[in-house]
Design a protein around this motif. Structure first.
Motif, mmCIF file in Angstrom:
data_model
loop_
_atom_site.group_PDB
_atom_site.id
_atom_site.type_symbol
_atom_site.label_atom_id
_atom_site.label_comp_id
_atom_site.label_asym_id
_atom_site.label_seq_id
_atom_site.Cartn_x
_atom_site.Cartn_y
_atom_site.Cartn_z
ATOM 1 N N LEU A 173 0.824 -1.215 0.000
ATOM 2 C CA LEU A 173 0.000 0.000 0.000
ATOM 3 C C LEU A 173 0.855 1.262 0.000
ATOM 4 O O LEU A 173 0.541 2.238 -0.695
ATOM 5 C CB LEU A 173 -0.933 -0.011 1.215
ATOM 6 C CG LEU A 173 -2.064 -1.043 1.193
ATOM 7 C CD1 LEU A 173 -2.805 -1.036 2.520
ATOM 8 C CD2 LEU A 173 -3.027 -0.745 0.051
ATOM 9 N N ASP A 174 1.933 1.260 0.784
ATOM 10 C CA ASP A 174 2.822 2.424 0.783
ATOM 11 C C ASP A 174 3.502 2.600 -0.572
ATOM 12 O O ASP A 174 3.692 3.722 -1.040
ATOM 13 C CB ASP A 174 3.884 2.278 1.878
ATOM 14 C CG ASP A 174 3.298 2.424 3.270
ATOM 15 O OD1 ASP A 174 2.275 3.118 3.397
ATOM 16 O OD2 ASP A 174 3.850 1.858 4.221
ATOM 17 N N PHE A 175 3.867 1.502 -1.198
ATOM 18 C CA PHE A 175 4.507 1.578 -2.509
ATOM 19 C C PHE A 175 3.556 2.144 -3.562
ATOM 20 O O PHE A 175 3.956 2.930 -4.431
ATOM 21 C CB PHE A 175 4.992 0.192 -2.926
ATOM 22 C CG PHE A 175 5.591 0.136 -4.301
ATOM 23 C CD1 PHE A 175 6.873 0.590 -4.537
ATOM 24 C CD2 PHE A 175 4.872 -0.382 -5.359
ATOM 25 C CE1 PHE A 175 7.422 0.546 -5.806
ATOM 26 C CE2 PHE A 175 5.399 -0.438 -6.627
ATOM 27 C CZ PHE A 175 6.692 0.026 -6.854
ATOM 28 N N LEU A 176 2.257 1.780 -3.479
ATOM 29 C CA LEU A 176 1.271 2.256 -4.439
ATOM 30 C C LEU A 176 0.759 3.657 -4.127
ATOM 31 O O LEU A 176 0.032 4.249 -4.933
ATOM 32 C CB LEU A 176 0.087 1.281 -4.488
ATOM 33 C CG LEU A 176 0.399 -0.120 -5.012
ATOM 34 C CD1 LEU A 176 -0.819 -1.024 -4.867
ATOM 35 C CD2 LEU A 176 0.855 -0.077 -6.462
ATOM 36 N N GLY A 177 1.098 4.171 -2.934
ATOM 37 C CA GLY A 177 0.667 5.515 -2.572
ATOM 38 C C GLY A 177 -0.635 5.577 -1.811
ATOM 39 O O GLY A 177 -1.185 6.672 -1.625
ATOM 40 N N PHE A 178 -1.139 4.434 -1.328
ATOM 41 C CA PHE A 178 -2.389 4.403 -0.575
ATOM 42 C C PHE A 178 -2.147 4.054 0.893
ATOM 43 O O PHE A 178 -3.090 3.686 1.593
ATOM 44 C CB PHE A 178 -3.349 3.382 -1.183
ATOM 45 C CG PHE A 178 -3.739 3.682 -2.590
ATOM 46 C CD1 PHE A 178 -4.614 4.718 -2.878
ATOM 47 C CD2 PHE A 178 -3.223 2.951 -3.642
ATOM 48 C CE1 PHE A 178 -4.967 5.009 -4.179
ATOM 49 C CE2 PHE A 178 -3.569 3.229 -4.944
ATOM 50 C CZ PHE A 178 -4.449 4.264 -5.217
ATOM 51 N N GLY A 179 -0.918 4.162 1.345
ATOM 52 C CA GLY A 179 -0.588 3.766 2.703
ATOM 53 C C GLY A 179 -0.477 4.942 3.652
ATOM 54 O O GLY A 179 -1.285 5.873 3.610
ATOM 55 N N LEU A 180 0.546 4.896 4.497
ATOM 56 C CA LEU A 180 0.727 5.912 5.530
ATOM 57 C C LEU A 180 1.124 7.240 4.905
ATOM 58 O O LEU A 180 1.864 7.282 3.922
ATOM 59 C CB LEU A 180 1.801 5.450 6.520
ATOM 60 C CG LEU A 180 1.494 4.147 7.265
ATOM 61 C CD1 LEU A 180 2.690 3.739 8.116
ATOM 62 C CD2 LEU A 180 0.264 4.303 8.132
ATOM 63 N N PRO A 181 0.639 8.347 5.465
ATOM 64 C CA PRO A 181 0.947 9.654 4.880
ATOM 65 C C PRO A 181 2.384 10.078 5.181
ATOM 66 O O PRO A 181 2.990 9.655 6.162
ATOM 67 C CB PRO A 181 -0.063 10.588 5.565
ATOM 68 C CG PRO A 181 -0.331 9.928 6.886
ATOM 69 C CD PRO A 181 -0.258 8.448 6.636
ATOM 70 N N ALA A 182 2.925 10.925 4.309
ATOM 71 C CA ALA A 182 4.251 11.496 4.548
ATOM 72 C C ALA A 182 4.184 12.443 5.743
ATOM 73 O O ALA A 182 3.142 13.040 6.015
ATOM 74 C CB ALA A 182 4.710 12.238 3.299
ATOM 75 N N PRO A 183 5.296 12.568 6.482
ATOM 76 C CA PRO A 183 6.628 11.985 6.287
ATOM 77 C C PRO A 183 6.858 10.721 7.113
ATOM 78 O O PRO A 183 7.961 10.512 7.623
ATOM 79 C CB PRO A 183 7.543 13.114 6.754
ATOM 80 C CG PRO A 183 6.767 13.725 7.905
ATOM 81 C CD PRO A 183 5.302 13.597 7.546
ATOM 82 N N THR A 184 5.855 9.891 7.293
ATOM 83 C CA THR A 184 5.993 8.672 8.082
ATOM 84 C C THR A 184 7.028 7.745 7.446
ATOM 85 O O THR A 184 6.942 7.469 6.244
ATOM 86 C CB THR A 184 4.652 7.934 8.170
ATOM 87 O OG1 THR A 184 3.666 8.832 8.670
ATOM 88 C CG2 THR A 184 4.756 6.737 9.098
ATOM 89 N N PRO A 185 8.039 7.265 8.197
ATOM 90 C CA PRO A 185 9.012 6.331 7.621
ATOM 91 C C PRO A 185 8.327 5.041 7.198
ATOM 92 O O PRO A 185 7.582 4.424 7.967
ATOM 93 C CB PRO A 185 9.998 6.088 8.774
ATOM 94 C CG PRO A 185 9.791 7.219 9.715
ATOM 95 C CD PRO A 185 8.349 7.608 9.588
#
Length: 238
Positions: A173-185
């Motif tokens: 999900l993070d790779f596709l852009g639907f995961g945790l918001p920036a700037p979360t590591p």
């Protein structure tokens, strides 16, 4: 020497982001495991113990819910929530750690339900359950004090592999852009940077290496737990 794993596209230390990403990934996976397995055990115990119409209706409801595409639901939720957050209407609905935990838990409890249901069906037919009923034990006592401890073998065996699946889902999900918001590591966000800057080999190698080693170690732990709870290992009839 100050940055042994290099830096990302904004000059941030990759080693530190990998360490924080490990913390977030494991916390996320364990929380999703606790919520989803808790719901799955309760539902599986109920339909397995009572059976009858509850079992039929419960299984049909589980089949309908499990047929919903998980990734499409994530995309729909994100497409609704992100514009709402950007426009400033309701900042409580921004994509967050807890929102993803709730969504993945809502879609991750069905699998263990079938195993718990089968274990309850098998255990409730044994003599010790008949003895507990004859002694006047309540249904709640029989379910959670007598049957449940003897039905936890598949739960314990599959838990490490569920953690692997949860970590993989968060990374995807993070790779596709639907995961945790920036700037979360995030490991998925670092892998996404590596795909954009393929000439910077450390942006690809170290995040993928961290994901690979973590998942490999968890799988080894799962295999050890499965063998520890395997009755054939201690049987004289092998």
């Amino acid at each position: 020497a100050e940055h042994p794993f290099g830096t990302d596209n904004r000059g941030r230390d990759i080693f530190a982001r990998l360490a924080y990403g490990f913390n977030i990934s494991m916390s996320f996976a364990l929380l999703v495991l606790a919520f989803s397995y808790g719901a799955g055990i309760i539902v599986g115990a109920a339909i397995g113990y009572f059976g009858g119409k509850l079992d039929i209706l419960g299984q049909r409801a589980i089949e309908i819910w499990s047929s919903l595409p998980f990734l499409y639901m994530i995309i729909i939720v994100s497409s609704v929530i992100v514009p709402t957050y950007v426009q400033g209407r309701n900042q409580l609905l921004q994509p967050s750690f807890w929102l993803l935990t709730i969504i993945l838990s809502a879609f991750g409890w069905m699998g263990i339900t079938y195993y718990v249901r089968g274990e309850f069906y098998r255990e409730k037919a044994k003599d010790y359950i008949g003895a507990a009923i004859a002694m006047g034990a309540s249904e709640r006592t029989i379910m959670f004090k007598h049957i449940l401890p003897n039905a936890l073998t598949p739960v314990v065996s599959f838990a490490p592999f569920a953690i692997v699946g949860n970590i993989s889902a968060l990374v995807a999900l993070d790779f596709l852009g639907f995961g945790l918001p920036a700037p979360t590591p995030s490991w998925g966000e670092l892998i996404g940077q590596g795909m954009q800057y393929l000439t910077k080999w450390w942006l690809v190698f170290f995040p993928l290496g961290a994901v690979f080693l973590t998942l490999l170690l968890i799988v080894f732990i799962g295999e050890a737990i499965r063998e520890a709870f395997d009755p054939k290992e201690y049987s004289r009839l092998r």
